[in-house]
Design an enzyme around this catalytic site. Structure first.
Site, mmCIF file in Angstrom:
data_model
loop_
_atom_site.group_PDB
_atom_site.id
_atom_site.type_symbol
_atom_site.label_atom_id
_atom_site.label_comp_id
_atom_site.label_asym_id
_atom_site.label_seq_id
_atom_site.Cartn_x
_atom_site.Cartn_y
_atom_site.Cartn_z
ATOM 1 N N VAL A 69 0.008 6.723 4.173
ATOM 2 C CA VAL A 69 0.760 6.139 5.292
ATOM 3 C C VAL A 69 1.965 5.360 4.763
ATOM 4 O O VAL A 69 3.087 5.513 5.250
ATOM 5 C CB VAL A 69 -0.134 5.218 6.154
ATOM 6 C CG1 VAL A 69 0.691 4.560 7.256
ATOM 7 C CG2 VAL A 69 -1.296 5.992 6.767
ATOM 8 N N ARG A 125 -0.784 10.527 20.483
ATOM 9 C CA ARG A 125 -1.786 11.599 20.500
ATOM 10 C C ARG A 125 -2.043 12.065 21.937
ATOM 11 O O ARG A 125 -2.043 13.259 22.223
ATOM 12 C CB ARG A 125 -3.084 11.112 19.846
ATOM 13 C CG ARG A 125 -2.952 11.028 18.339
ATOM 14 C CD ARG A 125 -4.214 10.516 17.666
ATOM 15 N NE ARG A 125 -4.069 10.628 16.221
ATOM 16 C CZ ARG A 125 -4.663 9.833 15.341
ATOM 17 N NH1 ARG A 125 -5.466 8.856 15.752
ATOM 18 N NH2 ARG A 125 -4.473 10.006 14.040
ATOM 19 N N HIS A 170 -8.358 -0.084 18.648
ATOM 20 C CA HIS A 170 -8.154 1.204 17.996
ATOM 21 C C HIS A 170 -9.526 1.712 17.575
ATOM 22 O O HIS A 170 -10.059 1.336 16.558
ATOM 23 C CB HIS A 170 -7.259 1.010 16.768
ATOM 24 C CG HIS A 170 -6.891 2.281 16.093
ATOM 25 N ND1 HIS A 170 -6.370 3.354 16.765
ATOM 26 C CD2 HIS A 170 -6.958 2.654 14.791
ATOM 27 C CE1 HIS A 170 -6.120 4.323 15.903
ATOM 28 N NE2 HIS A 170 -6.477 3.934 14.703
ATOM 29 N N ASP A 194 -2.105 6.072 19.207
ATOM 30 C CA ASP A 194 -3.052 6.622 20.185
ATOM 31 C C ASP A 194 -2.303 7.181 21.396
ATOM 32 O O ASP A 194 -2.674 8.227 21.938
ATOM 33 C CB ASP A 194 -4.057 5.541 20.602
ATOM 34 C CG ASP A 194 -4.900 5.074 19.420
ATOM 35 O OD1 ASP A 194 -5.186 5.900 18.542
ATOM 36 O OD2 ASP A 194 -5.260 3.878 19.370
ATOM 37 N N ASN A 244 -11.620 -3.751 3.140
ATOM 38 C CA ASN A 244 -10.262 -3.915 3.627
ATOM 39 C C ASN A 244 -9.952 -5.353 4.044
ATOM 40 O O ASN A 244 -8.808 -5.798 3.930
ATOM 41 C CB ASN A 244 -9.993 -2.934 4.768
ATOM 42 C CG ASN A 244 -9.821 -1.514 4.254
ATOM 43 O OD1 ASN A 244 -9.836 -1.297 3.046
ATOM 44 N ND2 ASN A 244 -9.667 -0.560 5.150
ATOM 45 N N THR A 291 -3.720 -1.352 8.421
ATOM 46 C CA THR A 291 -5.042 -1.097 7.826
ATOM 47 C C THR A 291 -6.169 -1.207 8.864
ATOM 48 O O THR A 291 -6.165 -2.106 9.704
ATOM 49 C CB THR A 291 -5.281 -2.130 6.695
ATOM 50 O OG1 THR A 291 -4.159 -2.107 5.815
ATOM 51 C CG2 THR A 291 -6.554 -1.811 5.920
ATOM 52 N N ASN A 292 -7.151 -0.315 8.757
ATOM 53 C CA ASN A 292 -8.319 -0.318 9.645
ATOM 54 C C ASN A 292 -9.474 -1.176 9.119
ATOM 55 O O ASN A 292 -9.571 -1.355 7.921
ATOM 56 C CB ASN A 292 -8.839 1.115 9.797
ATOM 57 C CG ASN A 292 -8.155 1.835 10.941
ATOM 58 O OD1 ASN A 292 -7.821 1.243 11.942
ATOM 59 N ND2 ASN A 292 -7.965 3.134 10.782
ATOM 60 N N ASP A 333 2.074 -1.649 -4.534
ATOM 61 C CA ASP A 333 0.686 -1.186 -4.626
ATOM 62 C C ASP A 333 0.035 -1.869 -5.824
ATOM 63 O O ASP A 333 0.708 -2.465 -6.664
ATOM 64 C CB ASP A 333 0.644 0.349 -4.783
ATOM 65 C CG ASP A 333 -0.672 0.940 -4.289
ATOM 66 O OD1 ASP A 333 -0.694 1.517 -3.192
ATOM 67 O OD2 ASP A 333 -1.689 0.816 -5.012
ATOM 68 N N GLY A 377 0.870 -1.174 0.000
ATOM 69 C CA GLY A 377 0.000 0.000 0.000
ATOM 70 C C GLY A 377 0.902 1.217 0.000
ATOM 71 O O GLY A 377 1.500 1.554 1.018
ATOM 72 N N ALA A 378 1.046 1.840 -1.175
ATOM 73 C CA ALA A 378 1.954 2.996 -1.293
ATOM 74 C C ALA A 378 1.159 4.295 -1.232
ATOM 75 O O ALA A 378 1.430 5.242 -1.964
ATOM 76 C CB ALA A 378 2.762 2.889 -2.586
ATOM 77 N N GLY A 379 0.158 4.316 -0.375
ATOM 78 C CA GLY A 379 -0.661 5.529 -0.210
ATOM 79 C C GLY A 379 0.000 6.488 0.756
ATOM 80 O O GLY A 379 1.232 6.529 0.873
ATOM 81 N N ARG A 416 -14.694 3.291 11.348
ATOM 82 C CA ARG A 416 -13.640 2.371 10.917
ATOM 83 C C ARG A 416 -14.252 1.053 10.462
ATOM 84 O O ARG A 416 -13.718 0.370 9.598
ATOM 85 C CB ARG A 416 -12.645 2.137 12.055
ATOM 86 C CG ARG A 416 -11.797 3.355 12.401
ATOM 87 C CD ARG A 416 -10.754 3.038 13.441
ATOM 88 N NE ARG A 416 -9.874 4.183 13.710
ATOM 89 C CZ ARG A 416 -10.121 5.110 14.625
ATOM 90 N NH1 ARG A 416 -11.208 5.048 15.368
ATOM 91 N NH2 ARG A 416 -9.278 6.102 14.814
#
Ligand code: TXD
Length: 320
Positions: A20, A158, A182, A155, A102, A126-127, A40, A16-18, A95
């Site tokens: 993230v 954050r 999550h 988390d 997904n 991945t969610n 990807d 996944g080269a998005g 999610r």
């Protein structure tokens, strides 16, 4: 004759080269941690990103190899595989709405990647995170020390950032531990949040803590609402990189990760966020902290929601 110990460069595949995935690839290479393979489904995209990253090497001053591909054969013999493939949340989406799409993507990616790198440590991003990690484990049958999900580090980061802002102290002095799934039911443990060793319960009132805990729980959604066209990726990539680093440098950092439980915290056959030490073998140890009845109940509530979603995801996968 080459000495395989000297000549082996660690290799990380990022599926996944998005947002993230590509940010993670950049961090891993620029920190000189490993060679990176970006994979990807979109032809040309990972190759283009890899070339772009390669052209920055002379400026960011590292010598890691970076390649892009759509072919799993090019990922062979990776030490770590990270799955970020999937679709991210859009405004108003939970999610869990992401689950069906997904689930198929993650199961396929996990199987194909581990077929090429049977010794790899697998990190799922991945969610919905805890559910996807479970499905990836089922699909690959990896031993539990070699598969985990990334969420608790993010988390906790954050929560750490919000505490630092609230108190006007350096984020570097703040330590936090967020357990559980999550999602809205995550369990930020305020008792274990400290500023230079001082529990935050000594530094702010209960109302302020509740406010920061609520903001942490809502941290992902807050960014989705602002961005409208995607979800957070700088902090998620930084958090994943921290896990990769602890593994590749054999640091045994104590980090909250989604791990497979076998009785710890009174839970079994589930992936959920708990403190683990991460070293070159993956999860070196799952730490069982003493929790209050309320904290343990919150962890169990969050586990029950994950379990329900795992069952729904399994049904979805079986139905077509
Ligand atoms: O804390 C956490 N675990 C998370 C999780 C924090 C942030 C983001 N989180 C989740 O990661 C998010 O909800 C998504 O499920 C993933 C990836 O998020 P990102 O923001 O990077 O999404 P993008 O930019 O849409 O990238 C996804 C890429 C995209 O390039 C697709 O073409 C690719 O995934 N994709 C695939 N790659 C390989 N194989 C398949 N089948 C595939 N399908 C899509």
């Amino acid at each position: 004759d080459v000495n395989p110990l000297v000549c082996h460069s660690p290799r990380v595949t990022v599926i996944g080269a998005g947002k993230v995935g590509s940010t993670l690839a950049q961090r891993i290479a620029e920190k000189n941690l490993a060679d990176v393979v970006l994979l990807d489904v979109v032809q040309g995209m990972p190759q283009g990103l890899a070339l772009d990253l390669l052209e920055a090497k002379g400026i960011s001053l590292h010598d890691r190899r970076i390649s892009g591909t759509t072919d799993y054969a090019d990922t062979a013999n990776s030490d770590v595989v990270v799955i970020t493939a999937g679709i991210p949340r859009k405004p108003g989406m939970s999610r869990d709405d992401l689950m069906k799409t997904n689930a198929k993507i993650v199961v396929e990616a996990a199987k194909k990647a581990i077929a090429q790198s049977p010794q790899a440590i697998l990190i799922v991003v991945t969610n919905p995170l805890d559910v996807m990690t479970y499905l990836a484990w089922q699909a690959t049958d990896l031993p539990r020390d070699r598969i985990m999900g990334m969420a608790g580090v993010l988390d906790s980061a954050r929560f750490q950032a919000f505490i630092a802002m609230e108190l006007g102290v350096s984020v570097m002095d703040v330590q936090t531990m967020v357990l559980g799934s999550h999602g809205d039911l995550m369990v930020p443990v305020a008792r274990y949040a400290t500023v230079a060793g001082v529990p935050i319960t000594e530094l702010m009132d209960a109302q302020a803590i509740d406010r920061l805990v609520a903001r942490t729980r809502n941290g992902g959604a807050e960014i989705v609402e602002l961005m409208q066209t995607g979800s957070a990726y700088f902090a998620p990539a930084a958090s994943t990189c921290l896990m990769v680093e602890s593994i590749l440098l054999n640091q045994s950092r104590l980090l909250p990760v989604a791990a497979y439980l076998q009785g710890e915290y009174g839970l079994e056959d589930i992936f959920i966020g708990v403190p683990c030490s991460l070293s070159c073998g993956g999860i070196g140890k799952v730490w069982e902290l003493k929790l209050t009845d309320t904290e343990l109940a919150a962890l169990h509530t969050s586990a029950a929601a994950v379990r329900q979603n795992v069952n729904r995801a399994k049904e979805m996968l079986e139905s077509n």
